[in-house]
Design a protein around this motif. Structure first.
Motif, PDB file in Angstrom:
ATOM      1  N   LEU A   2       4.394   1.888 -18.936  1.00 45.32           N
ATOM      2  CA  LEU A   2       3.831   2.675 -17.619  1.00 45.32           C
ATOM      3  C   LEU A   2       3.038   3.732 -18.394  1.00 45.32           C
ATOM      4  CD1 LEU A   2       7.260   3.037 -15.829  1.00 45.32           C
ATOM      5  CD2 LEU A   2       5.400   1.579 -15.314  1.00 45.32           C
ATOM      6  N   HIS A  57      -5.415  13.591  -8.009  1.00 45.30           N
ATOM      7  CA  HIS A  57      -5.160  12.644  -6.982  1.00 45.30           C
ATOM      8  C   HIS A  57      -3.495  12.708  -6.559  1.00 45.30           C
ATOM      9  CE1 HIS A  57      -4.609   8.736  -5.527  1.00 45.30           C
ATOM     10  NE2 HIS A  57      -3.386   8.414  -6.174  1.00 45.30           N
ATOM     11  N   HIS A 112       2.610   4.132  -1.433  1.00 46.07           N
ATOM     12  CA  HIS A 112       2.407   5.156  -2.498  1.00 46.07           C
ATOM     13  C   HIS A 112       3.803   5.951  -2.722  1.00 46.07           C
ATOM     14  CE1 HIS A 112      -1.875   4.482  -2.651  1.00 46.07           C
ATOM     15  NE2 HIS A 112      -2.030   4.851  -1.500  1.00 46.07           N
ATOM     16  N   VAL A 144       3.769   7.025 -11.457  1.00 45.32           N
ATOM     17  CA  VAL A 144       3.562   8.460 -12.206  1.00 45.32           C
ATOM     18  C   VAL A 144       4.901   9.408 -12.260  1.00 45.32           C
ATOM     19  CG1 VAL A 144       2.297  10.715 -12.308  1.00 45.32           C
ATOM     20  CG2 VAL A 144       1.214   8.519 -11.292  1.00 45.32           C
ATOM     21  N   GLU A 174       0.847  -1.190   0.030  1.00 43.95           N
ATOM     22  CA  GLU A 174       0.115  -0.038  -0.005  1.00 43.95           C
ATOM     23  C   GLU A 174       0.782   1.152   0.026  1.00 43.95           C
ATOM     24  OE1 GLU A 174      -2.758  -0.219   3.208  1.00 43.95           O
ATOM     25  OE2 GLU A 174      -3.705  -2.121   2.538  1.00 43.95           O
ATOM     26  N   HIS A 215       3.282   5.130  -6.601  1.00 43.21           N
ATOM     27  CA  HIS A 215       3.042   6.293  -7.662  1.00 43.21           C
ATOM     28  C   HIS A 215       4.350   7.051  -7.774  1.00 43.21           C
ATOM     29  CE1 HIS A 215      -1.235   5.645  -7.598  1.00 43.21           C
ATOM     30  NE2 HIS A 215      -1.252   6.058  -6.385  1.00 43.21           N
ATOM     31  N   GLN A 233       3.060  -0.468 -12.381  1.00 41.31           N
ATOM     32  CA  GLN A 233       2.187   0.067 -13.698  1.00 41.31           C
ATOM     33  C   GLN A 233       1.579   1.350 -13.117  1.00 41.31           C
ATOM     34  OE1 GLN A 233       0.492  -2.419 -16.374  1.00 41.31           O
ATOM     35  NE2 GLN A 233       1.956  -3.667 -16.625  1.00 41.31           N
ATOM     36  N   ASP A 234       1.591   1.551 -11.768  1.00 38.92           N
ATOM     37  CA  ASP A 234       0.734   2.765 -11.335  1.00 38.92           C
ATOM     38  C   ASP A 234       1.782   3.870 -10.855  1.00 38.92           C
ATOM     39  OD1 ASP A 234      -1.684   1.659 -11.079  1.00 38.92           O
ATOM     40  OD2 ASP A 234      -1.762   1.015  -8.953  1.00 38.92           O
ATOM     41  N   LYS A 290       3.116  -2.669  -5.643  1.00 37.78           N
ATOM     42  CA  LYS A 290       2.027  -2.472  -6.867  1.00 37.78           C
ATOM     43  C   LYS A 290       1.548  -1.205  -6.675  1.00 37.78           C
ATOM     44  CE  LYS A 290       2.949  -6.938  -7.674  1.00 37.78           C
ATOM     45  NZ  LYS A 290       3.880  -7.566  -8.874  1.00 37.78           N
ATOM     46  N   GLY A 291       1.223  -0.446  -5.683  1.00 38.93           N
ATOM     47  CA  GLY A 291       0.576   0.711  -5.626  1.00 38.93           C
ATOM     48  C   GLY A 291       1.299   2.027  -5.654  1.00 38.93           C
ATOM     49  N   LEU A 334      -6.455  12.330 -12.500  1.00 32.60           N
ATOM     50  CA  LEU A 334      -4.821  12.017 -11.996  1.00 32.60           C
ATOM     51  C   LEU A 334      -4.190  13.001 -11.351  1.00 32.60           C
ATOM     52  CD1 LEU A 334      -2.768   9.727 -11.874  1.00 32.60           C
ATOM     53  CD2 LEU A 334      -2.085  10.634 -14.211  1.00 32.60           C
ATOM     54  N   ILE A 381       0.636   5.849 -17.439  1.00 29.67           N
ATOM     55  CA  ILE A 381       0.062   7.056 -16.652  1.00 29.67           C
ATOM     56  C   ILE A 381       1.466   7.716 -15.865  1.00 29.67           C
ATOM     57  CG2 ILE A 381      -1.988   6.234 -15.913  1.00 29.67           C
ATOM     58  CD1 ILE A 381      -0.940   5.817 -12.953  1.00 29.67           C
TER      59      ILE A 381
END
Length: 333
Positions: free
Chosen positions: A82, A119, A13, A62, A11, A37, A59-60, A34-35, A116, A84
């Motif tokens: 990737l 976020h 980020h 940014v 989790e 950014h 793949q999350d 996985k999460g 996005l 995003i």
């Protein structure tokens, strides 16, 4: 080194390990995030190839920043997964090979996603508040980070041509590729990047003319094309006229026009061909003078003949006698 035994929560980020003295490789345990950014491992001494699993597993992402390390080999094609990604900073490494043609898979650089952006603004604000309350530190990442759309590949050993697919990244704001070995020409479609604020292609091996479409990027505030092999006239345009520092174009002996001191009238044209003043232009000029003098010349000659016949009686009598005999023969036939 970053211990491979570290346990990272899925989790998580953001992971900020920049500006340390970390060496070795990126631990494989990072692939479990996985999460994630934001991954910032910049300004260390990591020595590794860029792992392909960054594109396959994270793949999350940014923001990916591996700036100023010792990463080597090529840019893995898997990074194009990737979709995003908004900031790719691989500058100041030892990367080689070419820029992948699949860069137009970075969907977030083709069209802006307001959801996005919101976020990421929330995430940055949340991080800043944690640091302020826990450590009293000022957050390094400013509130403008969510608006960055940037590709930084400077100071590497990247070769080949600038891929045409790069011109599809319509919302890209910063494109910095200096200090590499890029060859070929600057793509004519570079005018598609209408949101560019910074373009740096200096100290490469680029050749040919500067595309005229560059003059329609009205947001451009920083430009550097110095020390290449560019030639021909510098395009004119309202935006380019505001960027009037000669250092932008220095080191390109074939360029001419403002703001450089050498005028294009004394140089070769942009395609390397001498201006048409000696061959075709001379022939066209001669033809123009020929047709311009044809009418007056005919009129003057006719006037001379008429005057001669008027003052030379014997000649006019002989001419009229000849014409009379000619018409008489025609009537008899």
């Amino acid at each position: 080194q970053i211990p491979d035994s570290w346990f990272f929560s899925e989790e998580l980020h953001s992971l900020h390990l920049q500006q340390n003295k970390l060496d070795g490789k990126i631990p494989s345990s990072v692939r479990n995030l996985k999460g994630l950014h934001i991954l910032d491992l910049g300004d260390n001494v990591l020595k590794d190839i860029i792992p392909s699993w960054i594109g396959e597993e994270l793949q999350d992402l940014v923001y990916l920043r591996l700036h100023s390390n010792n990463f080597y080999s090529g840019i893995p094609l898997q990074l194009c997964q990737l979709k995003i990604l908004r900031l790719l900073d691989l500058a100041k490494n030892n990367l080689s090979g070419s820029i992948p043609h699949c860069v137009n898979n970075f969907s977030a650089m083709i069209s802006d996603d307001p959801i996005l952006s919101f976020h990421m603004r929330f995430l940055i604000y949340f991080e800043r508040r944690i640091l302020e309350s826990a450590q009293g530190m000022e957050q390094k990442y400013s509130t403008t980070l969510p608006f960055l759309l940037s590709m930084q590949l400077s100071h590497n050993n990247i070769s080949g041509e600038i891929p045409e697919e790069l011109m599809d990244l319509l919302v890209l704001k910063n494109l910095n590729l200096p200090h590499n070995h890029l060859q070929g020409t600057i793509p004519e479609k570079i005018g598609n990047l209408k949101n560019l604020e910074t373009l740096d292609l200096s100290r490469n091996e680029l050749s040919g003319p500067i595309p005229t479409s560059l003059s329609i990027i009205y947001s451009l505030s920083h430009l550097n094309l110095s020390f290449n092999n560019l030639s021909g006239p510098i395009p004119t345009g309202k935006q380019l006229q505001t960027l009037n520092n000669e250092s932008i174009y220095e080191g390109n002996s074939g360029l001419c026009g403002a703001p450089l001191s050498n005028s294009c009238s004394e140089e070769k044209s942009s395609n390397g061909v001498e201006p048409l003043l000696d061959s075709e232009s001379d022939m066209q000029l001669e033809s123009l003078w020929f047709y311009a003098g044809l009418g007056p010349g005919f009129g003057f000659g006719f006037l001379v003949v008429c005057c001669t016949l008027a003052f030379k009686r014997s000649w006019s009598n002989a001419l009229f006698l000849f014409l009379d005999n000619l018409f008489s023969r025609r009537r008899q036939q």
